[in-house]
Scaffold this motif. Sequence first.
Motif, PDB file in Angstrom:
ATOM      1  N   GLY A 191       5.451   3.629   6.728  1.00 53.53           N
ATOM      2  CA  GLY A 191       4.343   3.450   5.791  1.00 53.53           C
ATOM      3  C   GLY A 191       4.717   3.665   4.345  1.00 53.53           C
ATOM      4  N   ASP A 192       6.018   3.863   4.054  1.00 56.96           N
ATOM      5  CA  ASP A 192       6.462   4.069   2.670  1.00 56.96           C
ATOM      6  C   ASP A 192       7.318   2.902   2.195  1.00 56.96           C
ATOM      7  OD1 ASP A 192       5.147   6.426   2.681  1.00 56.96           O
ATOM      8  OD2 ASP A 192       6.880   7.711   2.325  1.00 56.96           O
ATOM      9  N   ASN A 228      -0.572  -4.901   7.631  1.00 56.84           N
ATOM     10  CA  ASN A 228      -1.071  -3.595   7.192  1.00 56.84           C
ATOM     11  C   ASN A 228      -2.452  -3.312   7.761  1.00 56.84           C
ATOM     12  OD1 ASN A 228       1.196  -2.979   5.636  1.00 56.84           O
ATOM     13  ND2 ASN A 228       0.403  -4.056   3.847  1.00 56.84           N
ATOM     14  N   LYS A 266      -2.512  -2.423  11.685  1.00 60.51           N
ATOM     15  CA  LYS A 266      -2.161  -1.057  12.105  1.00 60.51           C
ATOM     16  C   LYS A 266      -3.416  -0.206  12.276  1.00 60.51           C
ATOM     17  CE  LYS A 266       2.283  -1.200   9.683  1.00 60.51           C
ATOM     18  NZ  LYS A 266       3.077  -0.669   8.554  1.00 60.51           N
ATOM     19  N   LYS A 269       3.582   5.171  -1.126  1.00 59.62           N
ATOM     20  CA  LYS A 269       2.866   4.718   0.053  1.00 59.62           C
ATOM     21  C   LYS A 269       2.762   3.190  -0.010  1.00 59.62           C
ATOM     22  CE  LYS A 269       1.912   8.732   1.904  1.00 59.62           C
ATOM     23  NZ  LYS A 269       2.482   9.112   3.239  1.00 59.62           N
ATOM     24  N   ASN A 270       3.085   2.532   1.081  1.00 57.96           N
ATOM     25  CA  ASN A 270       3.258   1.072   1.062  1.00 57.96           C
ATOM     26  C   ASN A 270       1.959   0.305   0.836  1.00 57.96           C
ATOM     27  OD1 ASN A 270       4.572  -1.365   1.197  1.00 57.96           O
ATOM     28  ND2 ASN A 270       4.578  -1.457   3.421  1.00 57.96           N
ATOM     29  N   ARG A 271       0.828   0.958   1.028  1.00 54.73           N
ATOM     30  CA  ARG A 271      -0.450   0.255   0.911  1.00 54.73           C
ATOM     31  C   ARG A 271      -1.089   0.547  -0.444  1.00 54.73           C
ATOM     32  NH1 ARG A 271      -5.430   0.221   5.261  1.00 54.73           N
ATOM     33  NH2 ARG A 271      -6.653  -1.397   4.218  1.00 54.73           N
TER      34      ARG A 271
END
Length: 532
Positions: free
Chosen positions: A227-228, A74, A77, A251-253
Amino acid sequence: MFKDIKIRVIITLIVTGIALVYLVPSFTTLPDVWKKYLPSDKLRLGLDLQGGMHLVLEVETQKAIESTLDRFANDMKEVLMNRKVRFRNVERGSAGIISLELTDKDSAAEFNKVIKEQYPDLEVKSSEIVEGREKISLKMKDKRAEEVKKHAVEQSLETIRNRIDQFGVTEPEIAPQGEDRIAIQLPGIKDPRSAIELIGKTARLEFMLVDEEGDIGAAMRGIVPPGDIVMNEKRIDRKTGRMSEIPILLKNRAVLTGDSVETARVAISDRFGEPYVSLKFKAQGARDFDRITAENVKRRLAIVLDGVVYSAPVIQERISGGDAQITGSFSEEEAKILAIALRSGALPAPVKILEQVTVGPSLGQDSIEKGILSVVIGTLLVMVFMVFYYRTSGMIANFALLLNVVLILGVLAIFKATLTLPGIAGIVLTVGMAVDANVLIFERTREEMRLGKTPRAAIDAGFSKAFITILDTHITTLIATLLLFQFGTGPIKGFAVTLSVGIVFSIFTAVFVSRIIFDYLIWNRKIKTISI
């Protein structure tokens, strides 16, 4: 000589008095005055004597490595975008690697500089050119991977210890076992189910923004926006109490994690009267939460615990002060366990229960009764033999023997050591060794009397000649016992503790205390013969 006897008597009385003061709370109800000024803790009993639970956990250390690689991926990126490196599909693979594609040749040099400067723990596992694109696989260096695994076990052990301490278990035993296992003993625990839930809860708390524009229907068909991530949100129908899980696109973060939480406590909702977990963030976490809520007013912020969304409220306004709450129709016990887990911190990796043994209080009581019975019968048989064979001298040895047992239990109480069933076996063996020391002294004394020596000379010779032999046998046994304690597991250590303490006091009672009585009879009572 009599003055010397008085000093030795005072020493013996002081040692015995201290032991009795610490033992009294274990055998009677204490007045408030005693509790205020004197020791009031009872002798601690092990799992096998008072019941409880034994667990062996395995820390899934590979998950810790995967979690570390996820953070690398993460973060990578953003770093690559800032360094103008053209890439796509940076993701962690199932085999513990990070894979990505460089879309042009000019990016390779800059990419290698990024890896060298900012990710020294990673190395290139493989690289190949496919249709003009360079496909790269990165792996964690072996040395760093071992460090991550070791740290995961150490942190898991400390986190579990903190949770158990807050749960209120008295004298738990928590120790590493092998490379990735943790052995836990919880004596006297009343609620094994809650303890297991608390110990095994990963308790990874994350705050993640909801993707309002993403198509959840397409995501459910496998078309997840970059990113999801798709998770399930727990929802409770307050009329029926029925719980359901609704897919939600996030949102993945995580914008904030449980590492920012300072404390967590159980509170009761004024509106619904239901328990919830109230959070207080650390100073930096409070500032981050203030900024996040200010930047995302009218957006939904999901509260995610161990991969499950407990709530996803709309941020109505900026939230300052560093407070938040987790709701989810908890019972009070569930909310308590969750609060403890969040206060103690998340486990760095999931844990798996490999072995679980629950000992009921009735079985523990049965062990106590049989253990005490074995000590009583063994001691009585030895005492009867000593009186029958050595007469009055045997009675002196019996007094020293009983004092030895009292001192052993007193030392366990003083140092808050745990008495176990193997520990009782150690006491039984000590009884035999204590008597053996007196037997050596008495036989030496008999030999001297056969040579026609006076009682005084026979006693002096008997004690002095037997002392070296007693010391030699006890020291060699003590060395073996210390090795058992150093390298043995729980039950073996319990045996070694009582045996080693018993060996020390065996010398004290057989040589020091018994000699006081004999000297008193010879010097003060002026006896002409020894009943031996």
